[in-house]
Enzyme design. Sequence first.
Site, PDB file in Angstrom:
ATOM      1  N   SER A 144       0.864  -1.173   0.000  1.00 31.73           N
ATOM      2  CA  SER A 144       0.000   0.000   0.000  1.00 31.73           C
ATOM      3  C   SER A 144       0.906   1.231   0.000  1.00 31.73           C
ATOM      4  O   SER A 144       1.807   1.334  -0.832  1.00 31.73           O
ATOM      5  CB  SER A 144      -0.949  -0.026   1.208  1.00 31.73           C
ATOM      6  OG  SER A 144      -1.766   1.132   1.241  1.00 31.73           O
ATOM      7  N   TYR A 159      -4.852   8.487  -6.057  1.00 31.77           N
ATOM      8  CA  TYR A 159      -3.840   7.501  -5.667  1.00 31.77           C
ATOM      9  C   TYR A 159      -4.082   7.030  -4.235  1.00 31.77           C
ATOM     10  O   TYR A 159      -4.074   5.829  -3.947  1.00 31.77           O
ATOM     11  CB  TYR A 159      -2.449   8.121  -5.795  1.00 31.77           C
ATOM     12  CG  TYR A 159      -1.331   7.276  -5.231  1.00 31.77           C
ATOM     13  CD1 TYR A 159      -0.862   6.165  -5.924  1.00 31.77           C
ATOM     14  CD2 TYR A 159      -0.732   7.605  -4.016  1.00 31.77           C
ATOM     15  CE1 TYR A 159       0.174   5.393  -5.416  1.00 31.77           C
ATOM     16  CE2 TYR A 159       0.294   6.834  -3.505  1.00 31.77           C
ATOM     17  CZ  TYR A 159       0.754   5.734  -4.209  1.00 31.77           C
ATOM     18  OH  TYR A 159       1.773   4.980  -3.697  1.00 31.77           O
TER      19      TYR A 159
END
Length: 282
Positions: A144, A159
């Site tokens: 992540s 994003y």
Amino acid sequence: MTEDPFAGRTAVITGAASGIGAALAAELGARGMSLVLADIDEIGVRRMAAEMRDRKVHALGVGVDVSDPNSVAALAEASYTEFGSVELLCNNAGVLLLGTVAESSLGDWRWLSSVNVEGTLNCLHAFLPQMRRASGWRYVMNTSSTHAFLPDTSRSALYSATKHAVLGLTLGLRTELAADGIGVTLLCPGQAATRILDSQRNRPQSYGRRAGEPFGTGVIPMSIEPAEVARIAVEGIRRESPVVFALPEDTRATFRSQVESMWRLADDALGEHLETRAAAVD
């Protein structure tokens, strides 16, 4: 876990042609793992696999588009054909673009989510059935970002949204796979010295025009090196940590304050709710 679980086992790493993926390959290869290296940059990932073989690591390089389920299924087939088993799946492939929500196109969002979120899911769906049927040590690491914990994601909202999705997916997966004896770790790098600012070099034309690149396309300055991210990540896997952060030492205090600000948003909202209920009772 105190012993080293890696030697003699096989890892699949996506986004392995460069950056953190390539660094994970070097770290895991040095610890005795066989490697399946996957990337949309087929030339680059085959070159990386050749470098690993020069270091006496058994490595296979495969060109893969993680946003395409069929491409990922072919990766799984190649992995099991070559090595017979996969014990560690590193869902590391990811892309970045920057811009405001209002200025960003649906194509921008679809491209980001197709790689960062659907790419992770495609790999999980392709590899988990056989991993769950196996026994012994097995592990999944999803990449992540520290952006999944920030209170202000201006110019990176799309994003960050994809990385929030990977956070939620990974924490849920950790609980789901515990019964199968499969460990799960979330890797959250921040400011790593990679080419992620140049992600659009691999953006398909089908997602429309390229977004602007306000900070250029070079390597991120004042960053933690990918090799250090990989070392921290692999140690996190060895410890079976739920979440691993890897960011420059001099940014950690700032990041901690940002996370605290994130939680203050929740505290303030809960406080307002309690005050409203108390006023209603009075």
